[in-house]
Design a protein around this motif. Structure first.
Motif, PDB file in Angstrom:
ATOM      1  N   PHE A  30       0.838  -1.187   0.000  1.00 30.81           N
ATOM      2  CA  PHE A  30       0.000   0.000   0.000  1.00 30.81           C
ATOM      3  C   PHE A  30       0.881   1.248   0.000  1.00 30.81           C
ATOM      4  CE2 PHE A  30      -2.194  -3.442   2.104  1.00 30.81           C
ATOM      5  CZ  PHE A  30      -3.438  -3.445   1.478  1.00 30.81           C
ATOM      6  N   VAL A  31       0.510   2.225  -0.818  1.00 27.19           N
ATOM      7  CA  VAL A  31       1.176   3.531  -0.841  1.00 27.19           C
ATOM      8  C   VAL A  31       0.122   4.593  -0.556  1.00 27.19           C
ATOM      9  CG1 VAL A  31       2.307   5.261  -2.277  1.00 27.19           C
ATOM     10  CG2 VAL A  31       3.039   2.872  -2.411  1.00 27.19           C
ATOM     11  N   GLU A  32       0.281   5.263   0.566  1.00 30.35           N
ATOM     12  CA  GLU A  32      -0.654   6.324   0.952  1.00 30.35           C
ATOM     13  C   GLU A  32      -0.213   7.625   0.281  1.00 30.35           C
ATOM     14  OE1 GLU A  32      -2.783   6.835   5.074  1.00 30.35           O
ATOM     15  OE2 GLU A  32      -0.814   7.796   5.151  1.00 30.35           O
ATOM     16  N   GLY A  33      -1.071   8.165  -0.577  1.00 33.81           N
ATOM     17  CA  GLY A  33      -0.669   9.296  -1.404  1.00 33.81           C
ATOM     18  C   GLY A  33      -0.877  10.665  -0.811  1.00 33.81           C
ATOM     19  N   GLY A  34      -1.706  10.788   0.234  1.00 28.60           N
ATOM     20  CA  GLY A  34      -1.951  12.098   0.830  1.00 28.60           C
ATOM     21  C   GLY A  34      -3.412  12.272   1.184  1.00 28.60           C
ATOM     22  N   TRP A  35      -3.782  13.532   1.438  1.00 30.29           N
ATOM     23  CA  TRP A  35      -5.109  13.862   1.940  1.00 30.29           C
ATOM     24  C   TRP A  35      -5.876  14.673   0.895  1.00 30.29           C
ATOM     25  CZ3 TRP A  35      -5.944  15.135   7.780  1.00 30.29           C
ATOM     26  CH2 TRP A  35      -7.303  15.273   8.055  1.00 30.29           C
ATOM     27  N   PRO A  36      -6.609  14.025  -0.006  1.00 28.51           N
ATOM     28  CA  PRO A  36      -7.360  14.775  -1.023  1.00 28.51           C
ATOM     29  C   PRO A  36      -8.484  15.578  -0.385  1.00 28.51           C
ATOM     30  CG  PRO A  36      -7.978  12.454  -1.045  1.00 28.51           C
ATOM     31  CD  PRO A  36      -6.809  12.573  -0.102  1.00 28.51           C
ATOM     32  N   GLY A  37      -8.679  16.760  -0.912  1.00 25.87           N
ATOM     33  CA  GLY A  37      -9.709  17.639  -0.363  1.00 25.87           C
ATOM     34  C   GLY A  37      -9.167  18.587   0.671  1.00 25.87           C
ATOM     35  N   ALA A  38      -8.147  18.160   1.418  1.00 26.04           N
ATOM     36  CA  ALA A  38      -7.550  19.028   2.432  1.00 26.04           C
ATOM     37  C   ALA A  38      -6.310  19.726   1.890  1.00 26.04           C
ATOM     38  CB  ALA A  38      -7.187  18.219   3.674  1.00 26.04           C
ATOM     39  N   MET A  39      -5.584  19.079   0.980  1.00 30.78           N
ATOM     40  CA  MET A  39      -4.350  19.614   0.417  1.00 30.78           C
ATOM     41  C   MET A  39      -4.512  19.673  -1.104  1.00 30.78           C
ATOM     42  SD  MET A  39      -2.340  19.908   3.111  1.00 30.78           S
ATOM     43  CE  MET A  39      -0.664  19.900   2.496  1.00 30.78           C
ATOM     44  N   PRO A  40      -4.442  20.865  -1.714  1.00 29.22           N
ATOM     45  CA  PRO A  40      -4.625  20.972  -3.170  1.00 29.22           C
ATOM     46  C   PRO A  40      -3.656  20.090  -3.965  1.00 29.22           C
ATOM     47  CG  PRO A  40      -4.759  23.137  -2.155  1.00 29.22           C
ATOM     48  CD  PRO A  40      -4.334  22.192  -1.071  1.00 29.22           C
ATOM     49  N   LYS A  41      -2.391  20.031  -3.549  1.00 25.15           N
ATOM     50  CA  LYS A  41      -1.436  19.192  -4.274  1.00 25.15           C
ATOM     51  C   LYS A  41      -1.830  17.725  -4.204  1.00 25.15           C
ATOM     52  CE  LYS A  41       2.516  20.676  -2.529  1.00 25.15           C
ATOM     53  NZ  LYS A  41       3.974  20.889  -2.322  1.00 25.15           N
ATOM     54  N   ASP A  42      -2.375  17.307  -3.047  1.00 17.76           N
ATOM     55  CA  ASP A  42      -2.797  15.911  -2.909  1.00 17.76           C
ATOM     56  C   ASP A  42      -4.015  15.626  -3.787  1.00 17.76           C
ATOM     57  OD1 ASP A  42      -0.725  15.728  -1.175  1.00 17.76           O
ATOM     58  OD2 ASP A  42      -1.937  15.384   0.616  1.00 17.76           O
ATOM     59  N   THR A  43      -4.909  16.582  -3.866  1.00 22.61           N
ATOM     60  CA  THR A  43      -6.072  16.412  -4.745  1.00 22.61           C
ATOM     61  C   THR A  43      -5.609  16.242  -6.190  1.00 22.61           C
ATOM     62  OG1 THR A  43      -7.426  17.773  -3.244  1.00 22.61           O
ATOM     63  CG2 THR A  43      -8.245  17.448  -5.498  1.00 22.61           C
ATOM     64  N   GLU A  44      -4.652  17.081  -6.623  1.00 23.73           N
ATOM     65  CA  GLU A  44      -4.115  16.969  -7.985  1.00 23.73           C
ATOM     66  C   GLU A  44      -3.381  15.645  -8.177  1.00 23.73           C
ATOM     67  OE1 GLU A  44      -0.881  19.108 -10.975  1.00 23.73           O
ATOM     68  OE2 GLU A  44      -1.498  20.146  -9.135  1.00 23.73           O
ATOM     69  N   PHE A  45      -2.645  15.216  -7.161  1.00 21.45           N
ATOM     70  CA  PHE A  45      -1.915  13.950  -7.255  1.00 21.45           C
ATOM     71  C   PHE A  45      -2.871  12.797  -7.556  1.00 21.45           C
ATOM     72  CE2 PHE A  45      -0.839  10.048  -4.907  1.00 21.45           C
ATOM     73  CZ  PHE A  45       0.346   9.690  -5.532  1.00 21.45           C
ATOM     74  N   PHE A  46      -3.967  12.717  -6.812  1.00 22.40           N
ATOM     75  CA  PHE A  46      -4.913  11.623  -7.022  1.00 22.40           C
ATOM     76  C   PHE A  46      -5.605  11.746  -8.377  1.00 22.40           C
ATOM     77  CE2 PHE A  46      -4.426  11.114  -2.433  1.00 22.40           C
ATOM     78  CZ  PHE A  46      -4.357   9.733  -2.334  1.00 22.40           C
ATOM     79  N   ALA A  47      -5.868  12.968  -8.813  1.00 26.32           N
ATOM     80  CA  ALA A  47      -6.492  13.159 -10.119  1.00 26.32           C
ATOM     81  C   ALA A  47      -5.557  12.676 -11.231  1.00 26.32           C
ATOM     82  CB  ALA A  47      -6.845  14.635 -10.322  1.00 26.32           C
ATOM     83  N   ARG A  48      -4.275  13.010 -11.126  1.00 22.28           N
ATOM     84  CA  ARG A  48      -3.320  12.595 -12.152  1.00 22.28           C
ATOM     85  C   ARG A  48      -3.076  11.081 -12.090  1.00 22.28           C
ATOM     86  NH1 ARG A  48       1.441  17.105 -12.124  1.00 22.28           N
ATOM     87  NH2 ARG A  48       2.371  15.549 -13.553  1.00 22.28           N
ATOM     88  N   ALA A  49      -3.094  10.537 -10.874  1.00 23.72           N
ATOM     89  CA  ALA A  49      -2.947   9.084 -10.740  1.00 23.72           C
ATOM     90  C   ALA A  49      -4.122   8.371 -11.397  1.00 23.72           C
ATOM     91  CB  ALA A  49      -2.848   8.696  -9.264  1.00 23.72           C
ATOM     92  N   ALA A  50      -5.339   8.889 -11.158  1.00 18.09           N
ATOM     93  CA  ALA A  50      -6.535   8.270 -11.732  1.00 18.09           C
ATOM     94  C   ALA A  50      -6.568   8.415 -13.253  1.00 18.09           C
ATOM     95  CB  ALA A  50      -7.790   8.897 -11.120  1.00 18.09           C
ATOM     96  N   ALA A  51      -5.900   9.465 -13.761  1.00 18.80           N
ATOM     97  CA  ALA A  51      -5.872   9.702 -15.208  1.00 18.80           C
ATOM     98  C   ALA A  51      -4.838   8.835 -15.919  1.00 18.80           C
ATOM     99  CB  ALA A  51      -5.601  11.177 -15.480  1.00 18.80           C
TER     100      ALA A  51
END
Length: 536
Positions: free
Chosen positions: A43-64
């Motif tokens: 498991f790799v924990e990527g961050g806190w989406p919704g609380a941190m803008p960079k983390d939200t972008e990270f998950f969006a780019r990962a999903a893309a």
């Protein structure tokens, strides 16, 4: 994919990013996630989406599609719903779903003090917050782990409430309840006792997350596993807030090589040293050379007694074969060195001294004498190899190692100049030498005396040795050492050089910093030429 019998969970991108001095860009986070995946964690924990803008972008780019993981599952981190708010109306919980991460880790309060003083809500409402959020996410198809924050401190305040939190999570469908030593104050004995008791009473798989404030994070993690935890969390190189987190590489090393736990896919353990260094580069931090298992000095031996034993059998002074974790054994040549140290170091450098006992003896004495004068070869393999080869050449029929160039003199002048309205300090160096049968004089300017010398020396030699065009100085370190026996202080200079395929380090020592720099620079260029074009 890692077996679900045991979880190795990385939180470098979330908890590790809280270390002072670390700031990851989104591109950095994607790169680190790919590296950690190569170690084979589950498991790799990527961050806190919704609380941190960079983390939200990270998950969006990962999903893309920008993040492909061969071994790990991506995890989003977040909190339980707010007190008094319906879970479906909580924007932060909704952001966890929007991240499209297949696994969610929820942080939940498990200490009565924190529930009443930090959340300022009732103990029952906190249990409802856990239960509602877990059930909501599970119903949406997410796998859920629950990090029980301050669990060990809370256990001291009320040994039953943390278990009630775990039971609430389990009843709602959570897979794992992680016991967190959030303040990092525990010792292994206490961790073992608490995990043993909680495992007996709680109906959920237990995990462990430890901070390193007592220097026991790795030991605490392994103690928890010994007591029954089957999910471990940690960060690359132990990065994290305050004193850091459990170093995941040390945890994995202990689990696999000491506890016999097969927790990684085949072939992944040997990637740890490389990944440790690569993550440090991305974090823009120096890798801890003395880190267990993966540090450059983790299997480095300095004492002559050690070297003598290693010459007979390496395992006598190594707790495991360094190659198992992708590392190497190194022999450091210092004033403590004996014949065995020199012989092993020569073998490591590819220099055959097996039939030259007189050379070994001379090198041992030279090293001891020079170290007394301030020289140090343990971080300057290239200078030591030149010393070895020079001594071998003197004992041969030819009697000398080929010299690619002979320096007649050098001079450096530093001026303060005003040009174009801007003042600046400019150094000018002139080098006179003979190379390839020609006498050459070269003058160059630089942004400092050493840079000017480096440019002048290489310019003088490039006509004879064009391969110098790809050799460059990459690091320069100066140490002033107190004088001994009433003498003046001496300066030790280490220079690191690269040809874009390999790196080497040379040393120079003198009472004058410029001469010490010149000695190290001269060795750096000479070594580069001798090893790129042997026989010149």
């Amino acid at each position: 994919m890692q077996s679900d019998d045991f979880h190795v969970f990385d939180t470098t991108l979330r908890d590790g990013a809280q270390r002072e001095g670390i700031t990851y860009s989104v591109a950095d986070k994607l790169a680190v996630a790919r590296l950690i995946d190569q170690v084979g964690v589950g498991f790799v924990e990527g961050g806190w989406p919704g609380a941190m803008p960079k983390d939200t972008e990270f998950f969006a780019r990962a999903a893309a599609g920008e993040l492909r993981l061969d071994h790990a599952v991506l995890v989003a981190f977040g909190a339980t719903r707010k007190a008094g708010v319906a879970v479906e109306d909580d924007a932060q919980v909704r952001a966890l779903l929007d991240s499209r991460a297949p696994v969610v880790t929820l942080v939940a309060k498990s200490d009565v003090w924190h529930v009443e003083r930090a959340l300022r809500t009732s103990l029952d409402e906190n249990l409802a917050m856990v239960r509602d959020t877990v059930r909501f996410l599970v119903d949406e198809g997410r796998r859920v782990f629950v990090d029980c924050e301050h669990f060990f401190d809370g256990y001291r305040h009320d040994p039953d409430y943390g278990v009630r939190v775990l039971d609430a999570a389990a009843d709602a469908g959570a897979d794992v309840g992680v016991l967190c030593d959030t303040n990092g104050g525990m010792l292994p004995m206490g961790v073992h006792d608490v995990v043993t008791d909680v495992r007996r009473r709680a109906g959920i798989r237990l995990g462990i997350h430890t901070q390193d404030d007592t220097g026991c994070a790795v030991a605490n993690t392994l103690a928890a596993v010994d007591a029954g935890a089957t999910h471990v969390q940690g960060t690359a190189n132990g990065y994290g807030e305050r004193a850091g987190n459990a170093n995941l590489f040390s945890v994995i090393g202990g689990l696999v090589t000491k506890m016999g736990r097969d927790v990684l896919p085949d072939g992944c353990l040997a990637e740890m040293s490389r990944v440790s260094h690569a993550v440090a580069e991305i974090a823009n931090l120096s890798q801890d050379t003395h880190a267990p298992y993966v540090g450059a000095a983790a299997f480095a031996h300095k004492a002559g007694l050690h070297a003598s034993a290693i010459k007979v059998s390496p395992e006598l002074y190594n707790h495991l074969d360094p190659t198992v974790v992708g590392n190497d054994q190194r022999i450091l040549v210092t004033e403590m060195a004996g014949r065995a140290s020199v012989e092993l170091k020569a073998r490591e450098l590819g220099v055959d001294v097996a039939h030259a006992p007189d050379v070994v003896s001379r090198v041992v004495e030279t090293v001891k004498r020079r170290e007394a004068e301030g020289w140090s070869y343990e971080a300057a393999d290239a200078s030591f190899e030149l010393l070895l080869r020079d001594e071998l050449a003197r004992s041969s029929a030819d009697g000398a190692l080929p010299m690619p160039f002979r320096v007649e003199s050098y001079r450096v002048i530093t001026d303060s100049r005003a040009s174009g309205g801007q003042d600046g300090i400019v150094s000018e160096a002139t080098v006179r030498l003979v190379a390839g049968g020609r006498r050459v004089i070269s003058t160059e300017e630089g942004n400092g005396p050493v840079n000017a010398l480096d440019r002048a020396l290489r310019r003088a030699l490039e006509g004879t040795y064009p391969q110098l065009a790809k050799i460059e100085l990459t690091d320069y370190k100066v140490r002033i050492m107190a004088g001994r026996h009433g003498t003046d202080a001496v300066t030790r200079v280490l220079i690191q050089t690269s040809d874009h395929e390999r790196e080497w380090t040379t040393v120079g020592v003198h009472g004058n910093v410029l001469e010490a720099s010149w000695l190290a620079l001269h060795d750096a260029v000479r070594y580069g030429l001798l090893t790129t074009a042997p026989g010149v």
